[in-house]
Scaffold this active site. Structure first.
Site, PDB file in Angstrom:
ATOM      1  N   ARG A 160      42.825  74.556  71.090  1.00  0.00           N
ATOM      2  CA  ARG A 160      43.251  75.072  72.407  1.00  0.00           C
ATOM      3  C   ARG A 160      43.536  76.585  72.336  1.00  0.00           C
ATOM      4  NH1 ARG A 160      41.701  70.532  72.858  1.00  0.00           N
ATOM      5  NH2 ARG A 160      42.861  68.767  73.705  1.00  0.00           N
ATOM      6  N   SER A 234      47.604  68.397  80.463  1.00  0.00           N
ATOM      7  CA  SER A 234      48.634  68.425  79.418  1.00  0.00           C
ATOM      8  C   SER A 234      49.452  69.701  79.553  1.00  0.00           C
ATOM      9  CB  SER A 234      47.995  68.412  78.034  1.00  0.00           C
ATOM     10  OG  SER A 234      47.149  67.308  77.918  1.00  0.00           O
ATOM     11  N   GLU A 330      50.965  74.626  76.889  1.00  0.00           N
ATOM     12  CA  GLU A 330      49.521  74.899  76.917  1.00  0.00           C
ATOM     13  C   GLU A 330      49.159  75.621  78.220  1.00  0.00           C
ATOM     14  OE1 GLU A 330      46.760  71.747  75.641  1.00  0.00           O
ATOM     15  OE2 GLU A 330      45.658  72.099  77.507  1.00  0.00           O
TER      16      GLU A 330
HETATM   17  P1  FAD Z   1      42.117  78.658  85.413  1.00  0.00           P
HETATM   18  O1  FAD Z   1      43.326  77.789  85.490  1.00  0.00           O
HETATM   19  O2  FAD Z   1      41.623  79.268  86.672  1.00  0.00           O
HETATM   20  O3  FAD Z   1      42.395  79.812  84.333  1.00  0.00           O
HETATM   21  C1  FAD Z   1      42.925  79.470  83.076  1.00  0.00           C
HETATM   22  C2  FAD Z   1      43.041  80.754  82.216  1.00  0.00           C
HETATM   23  O4  FAD Z   1      41.754  81.292  81.978  1.00  0.00           O
HETATM   24  C3  FAD Z   1      43.821  81.875  82.902  1.00  0.00           C
HETATM   25  O5  FAD Z   1      44.475  82.613  81.891  1.00  0.00           O
HETATM   26  C4  FAD Z   1      42.732  82.721  83.535  1.00  0.00           C
HETATM   27  O6  FAD Z   1      43.126  84.059  83.742  1.00  0.00           O
HETATM   28  C5  FAD Z   1      41.633  82.617  82.515  1.00  0.00           C
HETATM   29  N1  FAD Z   1      40.279  82.703  83.081  1.00  0.00           N
HETATM   30  C6  FAD Z   1      39.702  81.804  83.923  1.00  0.00           C
HETATM   31  N2  FAD Z   1      38.428  82.160  84.169  1.00  0.00           N
HETATM   32  C7  FAD Z   1      38.205  83.319  83.475  1.00  0.00           C
HETATM   33  C8  FAD Z   1      37.075  84.177  83.322  1.00  0.00           C
HETATM   34  N3  FAD Z   1      35.921  83.920  83.933  1.00  0.00           N
HETATM   35  N4  FAD Z   1      37.219  85.258  82.530  1.00  0.00           N
HETATM   36  C9  FAD Z   1      38.385  85.539  81.905  1.00  0.00           C
HETATM   37  N5  FAD Z   1      39.481  84.766  82.010  1.00  0.00           N
HETATM   38  C10 FAD Z   1      39.384  83.657  82.781  1.00  0.00           C
HETATM   39  N6  FAD Z   1      41.925  71.019  79.264  1.00  0.00           N
HETATM   40  C11 FAD Z   1      41.349  70.634  78.108  1.00  0.00           C
HETATM   41  O7  FAD Z   1      41.129  71.449  77.193  1.00  0.00           O
HETATM   42  N7  FAD Z   1      40.992  69.323  77.892  1.00  0.00           N
HETATM   43  C12 FAD Z   1      41.187  68.372  78.824  1.00  0.00           C
HETATM   44  O8  FAD Z   1      40.849  67.216  78.601  1.00  0.00           O
HETATM   45  C13 FAD Z   1      41.817  68.733  80.061  1.00  0.00           C
HETATM   46  N8  FAD Z   1      42.085  67.814  80.996  1.00  0.00           N
HETATM   47  C14 FAD Z   1      42.708  68.184  82.146  1.00  0.00           C
HETATM   48  C15 FAD Z   1      42.974  67.201  83.117  1.00  0.00           C
HETATM   49  C16 FAD Z   1      43.596  67.526  84.306  1.00  0.00           C
HETATM   50  C17 FAD Z   1      43.876  66.448  85.325  1.00  0.00           C
HETATM   51  C18 FAD Z   1      43.920  68.883  84.577  1.00  0.00           C
HETATM   52  C19 FAD Z   1      44.530  69.272  85.887  1.00  0.00           C
HETATM   53  C20 FAD Z   1      43.665  69.864  83.621  1.00  0.00           C
HETATM   54  C21 FAD Z   1      43.067  69.527  82.400  1.00  0.00           C
HETATM   55  N9  FAD Z   1      42.791  70.485  81.405  1.00  0.00           N
HETATM   56  C22 FAD Z   1      42.173  70.105  80.236  1.00  0.00           C
HETATM   57  C23 FAD Z   1      43.180  71.893  81.595  1.00  0.00           C
HETATM   58  C24 FAD Z   1      42.147  72.743  82.382  1.00  0.00           C
HETATM   59  O9  FAD Z   1      41.376  71.946  83.236  1.00  0.00           O
HETATM   60  C25 FAD Z   1      41.212  73.512  81.464  1.00  0.00           C
HETATM   61  O10 FAD Z   1      41.939  74.374  80.626  1.00  0.00           O
HETATM   62  C26 FAD Z   1      40.165  74.329  82.243  1.00  0.00           C
HETATM   63  O11 FAD Z   1      39.249  74.928  81.353  1.00  0.00           O
HETATM   64  C27 FAD Z   1      40.778  75.408  83.115  1.00  0.00           C
HETATM   65  O12 FAD Z   1      39.742  75.902  83.927  1.00  0.00           O
HETATM   66  P2  FAD Z   1      40.045  76.704  85.254  1.00  0.00           P
HETATM   67  O13 FAD Z   1      38.758  77.252  85.756  1.00  0.00           O
HETATM   68  O14 FAD Z   1      40.819  75.876  86.203  1.00  0.00           O
HETATM   69  O15 FAD Z   1      40.954  77.886  84.679  1.00  0.00           O
HETATM   70  P1  NAP Z   2      45.528  59.727  73.935  1.00  0.00           P
HETATM   71  O1  NAP Z   2      44.223  59.041  73.773  1.00  0.00           O
HETATM   72  O2  NAP Z   2      46.671  59.006  74.570  1.00  0.00           O
HETATM   73  O3  NAP Z   2      46.002  60.264  72.495  1.00  0.00           O
HETATM   74  C1  NAP Z   2      47.196  61.036  72.371  1.00  0.00           C
HETATM   75  C2  NAP Z   2      46.925  62.228  71.494  1.00  0.00           C
HETATM   76  O4  NAP Z   2      46.581  61.784  70.203  1.00  0.00           O
HETATM   77  C3  NAP Z   2      45.782  63.046  72.016  1.00  0.00           C
HETATM   78  O5  NAP Z   2      46.301  64.184  72.641  1.00  0.00           O
HETATM   79  C4  NAP Z   2      44.898  63.337  70.817  1.00  0.00           C
HETATM   80  O6  NAP Z   2      44.888  64.695  70.415  1.00  0.00           O
HETATM   81  C5  NAP Z   2      45.481  62.496  69.695  1.00  0.00           C
HETATM   82  N1  NAP Z   2      44.427  61.570  69.230  1.00  0.00           N
HETATM   83  C6  NAP Z   2      44.192  60.313  69.656  1.00  0.00           C
HETATM   84  N2  NAP Z   2      43.173  59.764  68.956  1.00  0.00           N
HETATM   85  C7  NAP Z   2      42.761  60.703  68.099  1.00  0.00           C
HETATM   86  C8  NAP Z   2      41.759  60.735  67.103  1.00  0.00           C
HETATM   87  N3  NAP Z   2      40.960  59.701  66.863  1.00  0.00           N
HETATM   88  N4  NAP Z   2      41.603  61.876  66.394  1.00  0.00           N
HETATM   89  C9  NAP Z   2      42.398  62.939  66.607  1.00  0.00           C
HETATM   90  N5  NAP Z   2      43.370  62.969  67.541  1.00  0.00           N
HETATM   91  C10 NAP Z   2      43.554  61.857  68.265  1.00  0.00           C
HETATM   92  O7  NAP Z   2      45.310  61.094  74.743  1.00  0.00           O
HETATM   93  P2  NAP Z   2      45.159  61.371  76.290  1.00  0.00           P
HETATM   94  O8  NAP Z   2      46.335  62.133  76.744  1.00  0.00           O
HETATM   95  O9  NAP Z   2      44.758  60.133  77.025  1.00  0.00           O
HETATM   96  O10 NAP Z   2      43.936  62.371  76.316  1.00  0.00           O
HETATM   97  C11 NAP Z   2      42.665  61.974  75.888  1.00  0.00           C
HETATM   98  C12 NAP Z   2      41.865  63.192  75.491  1.00  0.00           C
HETATM   99  O11 NAP Z   2      41.721  64.063  76.614  1.00  0.00           O
HETATM  100  C13 NAP Z   2      42.549  64.022  74.398  1.00  0.00           C
HETATM  101  O12 NAP Z   2      41.565  64.546  73.558  1.00  0.00           O
HETATM  102  C14 NAP Z   2      43.241  65.106  75.161  1.00  0.00           C
HETATM  103  O13 NAP Z   2      43.353  66.317  74.427  1.00  0.00           O
HETATM  104  C15 NAP Z   2      42.330  65.308  76.368  1.00  0.00           C
HETATM  105  N6  NAP Z   2      43.121  65.734  77.532  1.00  0.00           N
HETATM  106  C16 NAP Z   2      43.529  67.023  77.563  1.00  0.00           C
HETATM  107  C17 NAP Z   2      44.249  67.489  78.635  1.00  0.00           C
HETATM  108  C18 NAP Z   2      44.647  68.932  78.710  1.00  0.00           C
HETATM  109  O14 NAP Z   2      45.085  69.368  79.766  1.00  0.00           O
HETATM  110  N7  NAP Z   2      44.503  69.672  77.653  1.00  0.00           N
HETATM  111  C19 NAP Z   2      44.586  66.636  79.671  1.00  0.00           C
HETATM  112  C20 NAP Z   2      44.172  65.324  79.570  1.00  0.00           C
HETATM  113  C21 NAP Z   2      43.435  64.863  78.500  1.00  0.00           C
HETATM  114  P3  NAP Z   2      43.893  65.799  71.055  1.00  0.00           P
HETATM  115  O15 NAP Z   2      44.561  66.212  72.315  1.00  0.00           O
HETATM  116  O16 NAP Z   2      43.940  66.851  70.025  1.00  0.00           O
HETATM  117  O17 NAP Z   2      42.549  65.205  71.247  1.00  0.00           O
END
Ligand code: FAD
Ligand code: NAP
Length: 334
Positions: A160, A234, A330
């Site tokens: 991340r 998250s 995050e």
């Molecule tokens: P924004 O929120 O608009 O911006 C995020 C950051 O990036 C800000 O700092 C912004 O200034 C910068 N930025 C955006 N675009 C640019 C650009 N073109 N150039 C320079 N800087 C820029 N994230 C995960 O990693 N894994 C997941 O599984 C995941 N699941 C999610 C589920 C839900 C329900 C939600 C609401 C969010 C989730 N996220 C997840 C977080 C988020 O969706 C991601 O981080 C996504 O990439 C953000 O994209 P955005 O366009 O909305 O960014």
């Molecule tokens: P989950 O399956 O309930 O698991 C909880 C956490 O354990 C996860 O965050 C994941 O870490 C870790 N995990 C589980 N199984 C794993 C494996 N086999 N190897 C390594 N790490 C493992 O998680 P969840 O919340 O439903 O999310 C599912 C996936 O979607 C995850 O990868 C999560 O990162 C992603 N997600 C991200 C966001 C976001 O906003 N960043 C939001 C929703 C979902 P990791 O997070 O490192 O994978």
């Protein structure tokens, strides 16, 4: 350029704050004309606003990157390089690749936001991160207006994390991102729930469309849809701690989940810690901790960013006290 615009439609938490100025651009040329204004004031570049929390009005310029377009750059017998504009909706781009049979992004289905933000925190889910298929990105340097190409090692992707969140913070505007995708994809179903979901779907030899569908089904079953319930996914990162810290937690909680994270370190599930501490499903006025996923803070409607931030602070302090683990946010805070 517009003045005094509400950012409520532009952040998935649905926080109602104003931006002093608001603009958007849909090409690198249009961005060039905006650059003088961007240089003059604090500027926030946005995509889908799904990784942002506003705790107050934004006193600077809020800019939406709306550069569209998907094109094939290169093709070999085994791979294809596909480039997408930063303003493309991430999930639509993943669906484009899945439908064409290009493998590598299917585990990242249904992540909200735009392509341009995907390198910012090296988005990841279900055992895959964008760094696994990343080819390059092109970004405009704010100080000079030059377009610079970044390859994999230039981005310093981590969990991340990327160089754009650290050393190069607020210095570049990402305009397009390219991925090297496989024409003979090998599925990544190492993440337990995907296999279980595929089994439930009655699929024994999955293709990329099946994996994508499985991911979509899992996500829809436990993550709140921001259109229905304000959230930014998250709220905290999963903490990486030393094995010593893990052992100390294990003395009370024998079954604490942990995953290898390099010699002597493990990754803990922040959601598990928050749930054990009793926060899951707790509501405080208009904000709270989601009832199905404790890692997600939610705005039930009318909540303020300050309330969500304060809730996150109380959670951080409680987890530190109970487990000796320091949670890091995050979501980007403004
Ligand atoms: P924004 O929120 O608009 O911006 C995020 C950051 O990036 C800000 O700092 C912004 O200034 C910068 N930025 C955006 N675009 C640019 C650009 N073109 N150039 C320079 N800087 C820029 N994230 C995960 O990693 N894994 C997941 O599984 C995941 N699941 C999610 C589920 C839900 C329900 C939600 C609401 C969010 C989730 N996220 C997840 C977080 C988020 O969706 C991601 O981080 C996504 O990439 C953000 O994209 P955005 O366009 O909305 O960014
Ligand atoms: P989950 O399956 O309930 O698991 C909880 C956490 O354990 C996860 O965050 C994941 O870490 C870790 N995990 C589980 N199984 C794993 C494996 N086999 N190897 C390594 N790490 C493992 O998680 P969840 O919340 O439903 O999310 C599912 C996936 O979607 C995850 O990868 C999560 O990162 C992603 N997600 C991200 C966001 C976001 O906003 N960043 C939001 C929703 C979902 P990791 O997070 O490192 O994978």
């Amino acid at each position: 350029m517009q003045k005094g615009i509400s950012l409520k439609p532009y952040n998935t938490f649905g926080i109602d704050v104003n931006a002093a100025s608001f603009a958007s651009f849909d090409s690198i040329e249009a961005l060039s004309t905006l650059l003088p204004s961007i240089k003059q004031q604090e500027t926030l570049i946005s995509g889908g606003g799904s990784n942002m929390l506003f705790t107050k009005d934004f006193e600077g310029l809020f800019v939406r990157n709306c550069i569209k377009g998907i094109k094939e750059i290169e093709r070999t017998e085994t791979h294809v390089v596909i480039e997408a504009g930063a303003g493309e909706v991430w999930h639509d781009f993943v669906m484009f690749c899945v439908d064409k049979g290009y493998g590598g992004l299917e585990n990242l289905s249904l992540i909200p936001g735009c392509v341009g933000a995907s390198p910012m925190q090296n988005i990841g889910a279900y055992g895959v991160e964008i760094k696994d298929t990343f080819a390059y990105l092109d970004a405009v340097e704010i100080a000079t207006g030059n377009l610079k190409r970044f390859h994999l090692t230039d981005c310093a992707f981590g969990y991340r994390e990327s160089v754009f969140k650290r050393e190069l913070k607020n210095q570049f505007i990402i305009c397009r991102v390219a991925f090297t995708l496989s024409l003979n994809p090998i599925m990544n179903t190492s993440y337990g729930v995907i296999e279980a979901e595929l089994k439930q779907m009655g699929i024994t030899t999955p293709g990329i469309k099946d994996v994508s569908n499985a991911v979509i089904r899992i996500r829809q079953s436990k993550l709140p849809d921001p259109k229905q319930l304000g959230n930014a996914g998250s709220f905290f990162k999963n903490p990486v701690v030393s094995v010593k810290v893990l052992e100390s937690i294990q003395s009370t909680y024998e079954r604490v989940p942990s995953y290898p994270a390099g010699e002597g370190y493990v990754k803990l599930a922040a959601g598990w810690l928050i749930e054990q501490a009793g926060w899951k499903g707790k509501r405080f006025g208009n904000v709270g901790v989601h009832e199905l996923q404790a890692l997600v803070l939610v705005n039930y409607g009318g909540g303020t960013g300050k309330e969500i931030y304060e809730l996150s602070q109380r959670i951080i302090e409680d987890i530190l006290e109970k487990f000796g683990v320091n949670l890091e946010r995050e979501v980007n805070i403004y």
